[in-house]
Every structure is written in C-alpha cells, then in structure tokens.
Design a protein around this motif. Structure first.
Motif, PDB file in Angstrom:
ATOM      1  N   ILE A  94      19.242  45.140 -30.081  1.00 46.63           N
ATOM      2  CA  ILE A  94      20.613  44.887 -30.510  1.00 46.63           C
ATOM      3  C   ILE A  94      20.563  44.200 -31.863  1.00 46.63           C
ATOM      4  O   ILE A  94      20.030  43.087 -31.987  1.00 46.63           O
ATOM      5  N   PHE A  95      21.069  44.872 -32.872  1.00 49.13           N
ATOM      6  CA  PHE A  95      21.115  44.318 -34.224  1.00 49.13           C
ATOM      7  C   PHE A  95      22.530  43.846 -34.497  1.00 49.13           C
ATOM      8  O   PHE A  95      23.483  44.613 -34.329  1.00 49.13           O
ATOM      9  N   ARG A  96      22.658  42.583 -34.915  1.00 49.79           N
ATOM     10  CA  ARG A  96      23.967  42.017 -35.240  1.00 49.79           C
ATOM     11  C   ARG A  96      23.944  41.478 -36.662  1.00 49.79           C
ATOM     12  O   ARG A  96      23.008  40.757 -37.045  1.00 49.79           O
ATOM     13  N   LEU A  97      24.957  41.825 -37.415  1.00 48.81           N
ATOM     14  CA  LEU A  97      25.112  41.363 -38.796  1.00 48.81           C
ATOM     15  C   LEU A  97      26.250  40.357 -38.870  1.00 48.81           C
ATOM     16  O   LEU A  97      27.316  40.587 -38.290  1.00 48.81           O
ATOM     17  N   GLU A  98      26.014  39.265 -39.591  1.00 50.19           N
ATOM     18  CA  GLU A  98      27.038  38.235 -39.766  1.00 50.19           C
ATOM     19  C   GLU A  98      27.198  37.946 -41.251  1.00 50.19           C
ATOM     20  O   GLU A  98      26.205  37.797 -41.963  1.00 50.19           O
ATOM     21  N   HIS A  99      28.430  37.841 -41.686  1.00 51.80           N
ATOM     22  CA  HIS A  99      28.733  37.414 -43.051  1.00 51.80           C
ATOM     23  C   HIS A  99      28.587  35.888 -43.066  1.00 51.80           C
ATOM     24  O   HIS A  99      29.200  35.198 -42.251  1.00 51.80           O
ATOM     25  N   VAL A 100      27.759  35.343 -43.969  1.00 53.26           N
ATOM     26  CA  VAL A 100      27.558  33.893 -44.020  1.00 53.26           C
ATOM     27  C   VAL A 100      28.000  33.283 -45.349  1.00 53.26           C
ATOM     28  O   VAL A 100      27.913  32.077 -45.529  1.00 53.26           O
ATOM     29  N   GLY A 101      28.477  34.095 -46.258  1.00 51.97           N
ATOM     30  CA  GLY A 101      28.959  33.611 -47.539  1.00 51.97           C
ATOM     31  C   GLY A 101      29.035  34.765 -48.519  1.00 51.97           C
ATOM     32  O   GLY A 101      28.622  35.888 -48.201  1.00 51.97           O
ATOM     33  N   PRO A 102      29.539  34.509 -49.716  1.00 46.66           N
ATOM     34  CA  PRO A 102      29.619  35.589 -50.707  1.00 46.66           C
ATOM     35  C   PRO A 102      28.240  36.198 -50.985  1.00 46.66           C
ATOM     36  O   PRO A 102      27.306  35.499 -51.372  1.00 46.66           O
TER      37      PRO A 102
END
Length: 149
Positions: A94-102
């Motif tokens: 399971i691959f999960r991508l998270e936005h953590v900043g610009p």
C-alpha cells in the motif's frame, strides 16, 4: 482475503522534494521498471503467482497488473494498493502519498502479508527474516525519490 485482515509486516517512508502529482507519475514508472523485468516474471512463475505479466492501463490503474501484483485501488496523487498471491503467501503493498508543504511530499509503503503453513513460514523467514524485504523496499523508495527530485 481482505487487505485489512492481512497481518502488518512493516512500513517504510521517505520525504521527497516534489509535489504529489510528480511523485505519483514516478511511482508508477518505478514499479513498472522493478516488477516488469524478465527476472520478476520468472520469479512470479516459479512461486505460482496469480499475476505473471504486466498488463492493463498505464499509468497504473485499478485492474492493471505487474508480475506478482494486481492493482486493486488507485487514487492518483494519493494512494496505490497492490495485492497478490502465490503458493506461499497472500500479500499487499500500500503506497500512500501525503502533501507536507510546497513542493514536498511523503511517500509511505506499507506491507501486509499472510504466510500460511510450514512452507509459508519458511518463505517468510527467507524473505522477511533475512532482511531482503527491507532492503528491497528501501531501494524502491530511494529510486522513486531520485526520479521525482
């Protein structure tokens, strides 16, 4: 078997200096590169994987296959779930991508697997117990990070 019922194996993560859309593209390319080679196809046949070839839409989408895996869910820029089965194991990545900043993302890779019976237990020792799985996952995430940055 439901993915949530598979026992947790491990999780690896990496910070990436790129947006989630860029990382998503490189995630699919990296998985195709790693799993679609002749070595993985041969290994998939050897262990009796249900999926033995790469097929279906690219970029990866629900129903796409790689040797050893079928894409069971794909939410571009957010989550990719691969599931597979063979003689010794039923498993999921399971691959999960998270936005953590610009221009910054975090990519997490969670592994789940069941290893039934004596043969499954021996296979677990070979793959997980030797550290081979950890090395492979770290290399994969590093490759995706390098491609994305």
């Amino acid at each position: 078997m439901e993915i949530t019922s598979l026992p947790f194996v491990d999780e690896h993560a990496t910070a990436i200096a790129a947006g989630t859309d860029d990382v998503w593209c490189h995630l699919g390319e990296a998985l195709d590169g790693v799993f679609s080679g002749p070595g993985m196809a041969g290994y998939a046949r050897l262990v009796g994987s249900a999926e033995r070839t790469a097929s279906g839409p690219r970029p990866l989408a629900e129903g796409s296959t790689l040797p050893g895996f079928r894409v069971v869910a794909a939410v571009p820029g957010h989550e990719l779930i691969l599931q597979g089965t063979h003689r010794f194991s039923t498993y999921a990545l399971i691959f999960r991508l998270e936005h953590v900043g610009p221009g910054r993302s975090r990519l997490r890779a969670e592994s789940r697997a069941a290893f039934p019976g004596l043969a499954g237990g021996l296979y677990r020792r070979l793959v997980i117990g030797t550290g081979g799985h950890v090395v492979g996952m770290r290399r994969l995430l590093s490759s995706i990070r390098r491609r994305s940055e």
